[in-house]
Design a protein around this motif. Structure first.
Motif, PDB file in Angstrom:
ATOM      1  N   GLY A  38      20.292  12.323  -2.974  1.00  0.00           N
ATOM      2  CA  GLY A  38      21.089  13.471  -2.556  1.00  0.00           C
ATOM      3  C   GLY A  38      21.010  13.811  -1.088  1.00  0.00           C
ATOM      4  N   ALA A  39      20.620  12.825  -0.261  1.00  0.00           N
ATOM      5  CA  ALA A  39      20.532  13.067   1.179  1.00  0.00           C
ATOM      6  C   ALA A  39      21.126  11.901   1.942  1.00  0.00           C
ATOM      7  CB  ALA A  39      19.086  13.298   1.607  1.00  0.00           C
ATOM      8  N   ARG A  47      20.669  17.070   3.428  1.00  0.00           N
ATOM      9  CA  ARG A  47      21.044  17.262   2.030  1.00  0.00           C
ATOM     10  C   ARG A  47      22.558  17.239   1.904  1.00  0.00           C
ATOM     11  NH1 ARG A  47      17.856  19.275  -1.934  1.00  0.00           N
ATOM     12  NH2 ARG A  47      16.399  20.142  -0.409  1.00  0.00           N
ATOM     13  N   CYS A  48      23.071  16.450   0.996  1.00  0.00           N
ATOM     14  CA  CYS A  48      24.528  16.247   0.877  1.00  0.00           C
ATOM     15  C   CYS A  48      24.859  16.065  -0.600  1.00  0.00           C
ATOM     16  CB  CYS A  48      24.931  15.009   1.687  1.00  0.00           C
ATOM     17  SG  CYS A  48      26.688  14.669   1.753  1.00  0.00           S
ATOM     18  N   ASP A  62      16.772  21.044   4.038  1.00  0.00           N
ATOM     19  CA  ASP A  62      18.212  20.814   4.133  1.00  0.00           C
ATOM     20  C   ASP A  62      18.554  19.915   5.315  1.00  0.00           C
ATOM     21  OD1 ASP A  62      18.854  22.256   1.890  1.00  0.00           O
ATOM     22  OD2 ASP A  62      19.176  24.125   2.967  1.00  0.00           O
ATOM     23  N   ILE A  63      17.846  20.091   6.431  1.00  0.00           N
ATOM     24  CA  ILE A  63      17.987  19.201   7.586  1.00  0.00           C
ATOM     25  C   ILE A  63      16.587  18.778   8.011  1.00  0.00           C
ATOM     26  CG2 ILE A  63      18.729  18.948   9.980  1.00  0.00           C
ATOM     27  CD1 ILE A  63      20.865  21.014   9.520  1.00  0.00           C
TER      28      ILE A  63
END
Length: 704
Positions: free
Chosen positions: A685-686, A661-662, A601-602
């Protein structure tokens, strides 16, 4: 409660824009709901009432960008001209001071919360009403100079406290009340002395009635049925008193906020970041407090106070400025406003080293408050907490796991163990739930965990988690306890599976310490980490002999779509106490094995001592409508100045890269402080970008 809040939020999003604005306007009348508090609390010693100047006090509040004042009113002593004989009047009190402070604060847009402390009464009242006060099983009183601790079931608290609060509300247009030190007394907190369960006759009588004939226990014995009933009794009586107070206050004025350290019948839950009383020092105290309270009680506003004093016997010496800065930045990042508690007012203060930090961060919050306080978590990992004020070995296990996640830059939410059953639907949203030495769960909480597991959420339990519920331990983890308590010092673990333990390629034996429970894993799907025997201690010439015991320190069991992992040893406590990387590596390898997204996620090159907190945010301004979909905000807090037990100025960090992640393509990425654009990429998606430099704190907006 949280499920209901979620349903209402979903319904809100379905309303027309006009209806949303109307709903927001309704909520806005409760001033604390904006969640933009910048509190300064003046804990006034009695003698300072003689010199307190309302004009200089308000001037200081304005200078430091405070929008809320907490100031003494009554209880232990009245700082106003009370007419009630049950309350001792401060001999230094000037009759018009409190009224002038409130009036001048209101003229400058500053809310005033008045402080009450009903934990003690003056000796003059004690001499007339000794039956109102605490008495230990040995007949001792809790005394601080000329103040006596009270019994909460005696008339002073059960009746007098309401008269005092009612009198203040009738006399002054206050905005809130703060209750200091609520609850039952068993310690002389200011001297660090335990005295035992209160044996006041009012307590004995009420407990007898509540328990249908039981005798009030004299010892805190968790195996005694009477003591178990007493714990239930304390909660019942505490909630009963809080509800009566809530009803009184709201009947007089619904816009008066109730603030204290409990969660029922309050508007603002207050917490405290205090100086550590022992080692190792915990630099994440504000993040811990706010994250814990926010996700355990999501319908409340949280205000976490940075306590200036080093301790009760060192009240006039403040903690280090760099520590205060970390606390305040962590408050902001986790969704609390700012809160500072100090002895006396700000004129002639005995330790003014923190003034520059306070002024800087409070002004920063005021300038950018539209980007604070209206957050929704992005975390997919949940960590279960043993309490809002945890202590002992369970606290160390919990903090050790928390430290691993912080240093690995893995976002996580904290939820109290007692709130699991109230968060059943929310739990299903997490990829992994971590149970660090978690015991004492209700059947409803166990079922909530089982439901989440069946739906695809993975579980990790450490040390003796769920060992007090053998059936749940077997159902969820396929494990049976053989020996619950065993000193693991001298034993070793073998990282036996390279496909799981990728961070341990150069190690073949991992040391152990503290508890190493012995489990039968016959009901599990797989087991790992063979345990080696203690071998031969002694000089180098004779050591060795560490052979497989046939026991294992890890097992997995799949249920539905989720996987449950049990690690029956003190992996968190070892890391908290000693910080050896192999224990963190075991945990991170296990987490990544069952939930790979946790470390994706990060993705960053930020040092371990740069704390990262990622939130979804909505603009928190006059037009705010409850929406939290304006984008993401990444907070960076620089802890590189923390050195074991000392805080120095942090070292600047340069060239911090991020891939986050976004679920939307950003319209822009900007620095919060400057609102200058930051170059970014968006692929698969990031969102990727670089923070060129970090001093003590920074924030990046990723806007839709």
């Amino acid at each position: 409660m949280k499920k209901l809040a979620y349903i209402l939020l979903c319904l809100l999003y379905c309303l027309p824009v006009s209806a949303q604005k109307k709903s927001a306007a309704v909520n806005e009348k409760f001033w604390w709901k904006r969640n933009n508090l910048r509190v300064i609390q003046t804990n006034l010693p009695g003698y300072e009432a003689a010199t307190l100047n309302p004009d200089s006090l308000v001037a200081d509040l304005i200078h430091f960008s405070a929008n809320t004042l907490i100031i003494n009113a009554g209880g232990i002593m009245a700082f106003y001209p009370t007419k009630l004989k049950l309350q001792y009047t401060n001999p230094y009190m000037k009759p018009n001071t409190l009224r002038d402070v409130i009036s001048k604060c209101h003229q400058n847009g500053i809310k005033v919360i008045v402080r009450f402390d009903f934990s003690r009464v003056h000796e003059s009242i004690y001499k007339v009403h000794p039956d109102w006060c605490y008495i230990s099983p040995k007949g001792e009183r809790i005394i601080n100079t000329n103040m006596y601790a009270v019994s909460i079931n005696a008339p002073y608290v059960q009746q007098g406290a309401f008269e005092i609060i009612g009198e203040v509300m009738d006399m002054y247009p206050i905005d809130g009340i703060f209750l200091n030190m609520p609850g039952y007394q068993v310690n002389n907190a200011y001297e660090g002395k335990y005295l035992g369960i209160d044996q006041n006759e009012a307590d004995k009588k009420r407990f007898f009635e509540y328990s249908h004939g039981l005798t009030l226990p004299t010892e805190e014995n968790p195996t005694d049925p009477a003591y178990i009933k007493y714990l239930e009794f304390k909660k019942y009586t505490g909630d009963d008193w809080s509800k009566r107070l809530y009803d009184l206050v709201k009947a007089k004025n619904k816009q008066v906020a109730i603030c204290t350290y409990t969660d029922n019948y309050v508007d603002i839950i207050r917490h405290e970041s205090q100086a550590n009383s022992g080692l190792p020092y915990w630099p994440y105290t504000a993040s811990d407090n706010v994250n814990n309270a926010t996700h355990s009680f999501p319908t409340h506003i949280i205000s976490n106070a940075s306590i200036q004093q080093i301790g009760f016997q060192s009240r006039y010496n403040a903690v280090e400025p760099a520590e205060v800065a970390i606390r305040l930045y962590e408050n902001i990042a986790n969704g609390s406003g700012l809160d500072l508690s100090m002895m006396g007012d700000m004129r002639g203060y005995e330790d003014e080293r923190n003034y520059g930090v306070i002024s800087k961060i409070y002004a920063f919050h005021k300038k950018h408050e539209a980007y604070f306080g209206n957050y929704a978590s992005t975390a997919k990992v949940a960590l279960i907490s043993p309490g809002l004020w945890p202590g002992g070995p369970p606290m160390q296990e919990y903090r050790g796991i928390q430290l691993m996640l912080k240093e690995a830059h893995i976002p996580f939410d904290i939820i109290l163990s007692e709130q699991i059953e109230n968060q059943a639907d929310i739990l299903k949203r997490y990829g992994t739930i971590i149970l660090p030495e978690t015991t004492g769960l209700t059947s409803a909480a166990i079922q909530a965990l089982k439901d989440a597991l069946a739906g695809g959420t993975s579980l990790i339990a450490t040390n003796t988690a769920l060992s007090d519920n053998p059936q749940a331990l077997l159902d969820i983890f396929g494990a049976k306890v053989l020996t619950k308590e065993y000193d693991g010092s001298g034993n070793y673990l073998q990282p036996d599976n390279a496909s799981i333990f990728k961070r341990l390629k150069l190690q073949r034996m991992i040391m152990l310490k503290f508890n190493l429970a012995q489990y039968d894993f016959a009901g599990a799907d797989s087991h790992y980490l063979p345990i080696l025997s203690k071998g031969r201690p002694g000089p180098p010439e004779i050591i060795g002999g560490h052979t497989p015991t046939g026991q294992y320190a890890m097992a997995t069991k799949r249920t539905g779509k989720g996987m449950a992992v049990v690690l029956p040893f003190n992996i968190g406590r070892m890391y908290y106490q000693n910080g050896y990387q192999e224990h963190k590596h075991i945990f991170l390898d296990v987490l990544e094995y069952i939930y790979p997204q946790a470390t994706q996620d990060i993705v960053t090159n930020a040092p371990e001592k740069v704390e990262l907190i990622l939130q979804r945010y909505g603009k928190n301004d006059a037009q705010a409508n409850g929406n939290k979909n304006d984008g993401l905000i990444l907070h960076l807090i620089n802890l590189t100045g923390f050195s074991g037990a000392t805080y120095f100025e942090p070292l600047p960090v340069y060239g911090i890269t991020f891939k986050i992640r976004c679920d939307f393509k950003p319209r822009e990425v900007v620095s919060l402080a400057t609102h200058q654009p930051i170059k970014f990429t968006y692929q698969n998606g990031a969102v990727g970008f670089t923070v060129k430099s970090l001093a003590d704190y920074g924030a990046v907006l990723i806007n839709r």
